[in-house]
Design a protein around this motif. Structure first.
Motif, PDB file in Angstrom:
ATOM      1  N   ALA A 147      61.583   0.764  90.615  1.00  0.00           N
ATOM      2  CA  ALA A 147      62.759   0.971  89.763  1.00  0.00           C
ATOM      3  C   ALA A 147      62.442   2.017  88.704  1.00  0.00           C
ATOM      4  N   GLU A 148      63.484   2.678  88.261  1.00  0.00           N
ATOM      5  CA  GLU A 148      63.323   3.685  87.220  1.00  0.00           C
ATOM      6  C   GLU A 148      64.327   3.439  86.097  1.00  0.00           C
ATOM      7  N   LYS A 149      63.848   3.634  84.890  1.00  0.00           N
ATOM      8  CA  LYS A 149      64.708   3.502  83.716  1.00  0.00           C
ATOM      9  C   LYS A 149      65.332   4.864  83.433  1.00  0.00           C
ATOM     10  N   ARG A 150      66.645   4.889  83.334  1.00  0.00           N
ATOM     11  CA  ARG A 150      67.349   6.157  83.165  1.00  0.00           C
ATOM     12  C   ARG A 150      67.098   6.732  81.773  1.00  0.00           C
ATOM     13  N   GLY A 151      66.716   8.011  81.761  1.00  0.00           N
ATOM     14  CA  GLY A 151      66.330   8.680  80.524  1.00  0.00           C
ATOM     15  C   GLY A 151      67.480   9.373  79.828  1.00  0.00           C
ATOM     16  N   PRO A 152      67.193  10.006  78.686  1.00  0.00           N
ATOM     17  CA  PRO A 152      68.243  10.651  77.890  1.00  0.00           C
ATOM     18  C   PRO A 152      68.860  11.880  78.554  1.00  0.00           C
ATOM     19  N   GLY A 153      68.240  12.381  79.620  1.00  0.00           N
ATOM     20  CA  GLY A 153      68.818  13.515  80.339  1.00  0.00           C
ATOM     21  C   GLY A 153      69.903  13.116  81.318  1.00  0.00           C
ATOM     22  N   CYS A 154      70.128  11.826  81.498  1.00  0.00           N
ATOM     23  CA  CYS A 154      71.162  11.341  82.425  1.00  0.00           C
ATOM     24  C   CYS A 154      72.542  11.400  81.755  1.00  0.00           C
ATOM     25  N   PRO A 155      73.584  11.641  82.545  1.00  0.00           N
ATOM     26  CA  PRO A 155      74.922  11.725  81.956  1.00  0.00           C
ATOM     27  C   PRO A 155      75.510  10.371  81.572  1.00  0.00           C
ATOM     28  N   ASP A 156      74.950   9.281  82.101  1.00  0.00           N
ATOM     29  CA  ASP A 156      75.502   7.953  81.815  1.00  0.00           C
ATOM     30  C   ASP A 156      74.439   6.876  82.068  1.00  0.00           C
TER      31      ASP A 156
ATOM     32  N   SER B   2      54.824  11.121  84.666  1.00  0.00           N
ATOM     33  CA  SER B   2      55.156  11.738  83.388  1.00  0.00           C
ATOM     34  C   SER B   2      56.650  12.022  83.382  1.00  0.00           C
ATOM     35  N   LYS B   3      57.343  11.534  82.371  1.00  0.00           N
ATOM     36  CA  LYS B   3      58.792  11.714  82.356  1.00  0.00           C
ATOM     37  C   LYS B   3      59.191  13.177  82.210  1.00  0.00           C
ATOM     38  N   ASN B   4      58.251  14.039  81.876  1.00  0.00           N
ATOM     39  CA  ASN B   4      58.563  15.460  81.751  1.00  0.00           C
ATOM     40  C   ASN B   4      58.390  16.227  83.064  1.00  0.00           C
ATOM     41  N   ASP B   5      57.863  15.557  84.096  1.00  0.00           N
ATOM     42  CA  ASP B   5      57.551  16.260  85.336  1.00  0.00           C
ATOM     43  C   ASP B   5      58.717  16.340  86.315  1.00  0.00           C
ATOM     44  N   SER B   6      59.753  15.536  86.118  1.00  0.00           N
ATOM     45  CA  SER B   6      60.863  15.515  87.071  1.00  0.00           C
ATOM     46  C   SER B   6      61.480  16.901  87.249  1.00  0.00           C
ATOM     47  N   ALA B   7      61.698  17.607  86.151  1.00  0.00           N
ATOM     48  CA  ALA B   7      62.300  18.941  86.233  1.00  0.00           C
ATOM     49  C   ALA B   7      61.396  19.905  86.988  1.00  0.00           C
ATOM     50  N   LYS B   8      60.072  19.757  86.845  1.00  0.00           N
ATOM     51  CA  LYS B   8      59.137  20.632  87.559  1.00  0.00           C
ATOM     52  C   LYS B   8      59.212  20.411  89.068  1.00  0.00           C
ATOM     53  N   ARG B   9      59.594  19.202  89.477  1.00  0.00           N
ATOM     54  CA  ARG B   9      59.687  18.883  90.910  1.00  0.00           C
ATOM     55  C   ARG B   9      61.084  19.144  91.467  1.00  0.00           C
TER      56      ARG B   9
END
Length: 199
Positions: A62-71, A148-155
């Protein structure tokens, strides 16, 4: 590809023919037909050790939705997203899992499509969602992956899309606050095919 913006959204809602003429940009003057989006949701699961033991726990990724999500920021969900051009649904769900979690698709087992959610009353965006289950042979194989929560954009994913990853025991799913009814999605898969998993 035409990027949707607020003005296009308004035009789509006002246009009963579900098409628009692009007002500006490189596609100016072209007619674009609007249809419902194809979404993907993947119940990624694994066993804590030897899957032949009858007393073994099943874990859900499971993943917790971060502040970059629209909702639904701060709520939990299974890996999910939208089907891209030039990919199959199976490729799409494995891509989404990789983008959001960093798990190499080679570590994932076969994908099993166990349903389609298409009732427009169930989703304000009226997505048509293809539901997949993806088994990981041994959860310990992927627990060592550093998230790392910052790596999603890199992938290839969205920036700050995922705030936290967690392997949740199946019997604890009800203790979490889920987005998109994903707790029901998890429950529906295991009620339908629990006998299949243990074989």
């Amino acid at each position: 590809m035409i990027k949707q913006n607020k003005n296009y959204s308004i035009m789509i809602k006002q246009n009963k023919n579900y098409s628009i003429t692009v007002p500006d940009g490189p596609h100016k003057g072209e007619t674009v037909w609007i249809s419902r989006s194809i979404a993907l949701a993947g119940v990624v699961y694994g066993f804590d050790n030897d899957h032949k033991r009858s007393d073994e726990k099943i874990y859900i990724l499971a993943e917790k939705r971060g502040p970059g999500c629209p909702d639904n920021v701060g709520k939990w969900c299974v890996p999910c997203g939208y089907l891209d051009y030039d990919e199959t649904a199976e490729e799409g769900i494995k891509r989404e899992i990789f983008e959001e979690t960093g798990i190499d698709p080679k570590l994932l087992g076969n994908t099993y499509n166990f349903g389609v959610a298409s009732d427009p009353k169930d989703d304000p965006r009226q997505n048509v969602t293809l539901r997949f289950a993806v088994r990981i042979e041994n959860v310990d194989d992927v627990r060592t992956i550093k998230f790392s929560k910052n790596d999603s954009a890199k992938r290839g994913g969205e920036k700050n899309e995922v705030d936290e990853l967690r392997w949740i025991p199946l019997d604890e799913v009800g203790n979490y606050d889920w987005a998109f009814g994903h707790d029901e999605l998890i429950g529906s898969y295991f009620r339908i095919s629990f006998h299949y998993i243990k074989q």
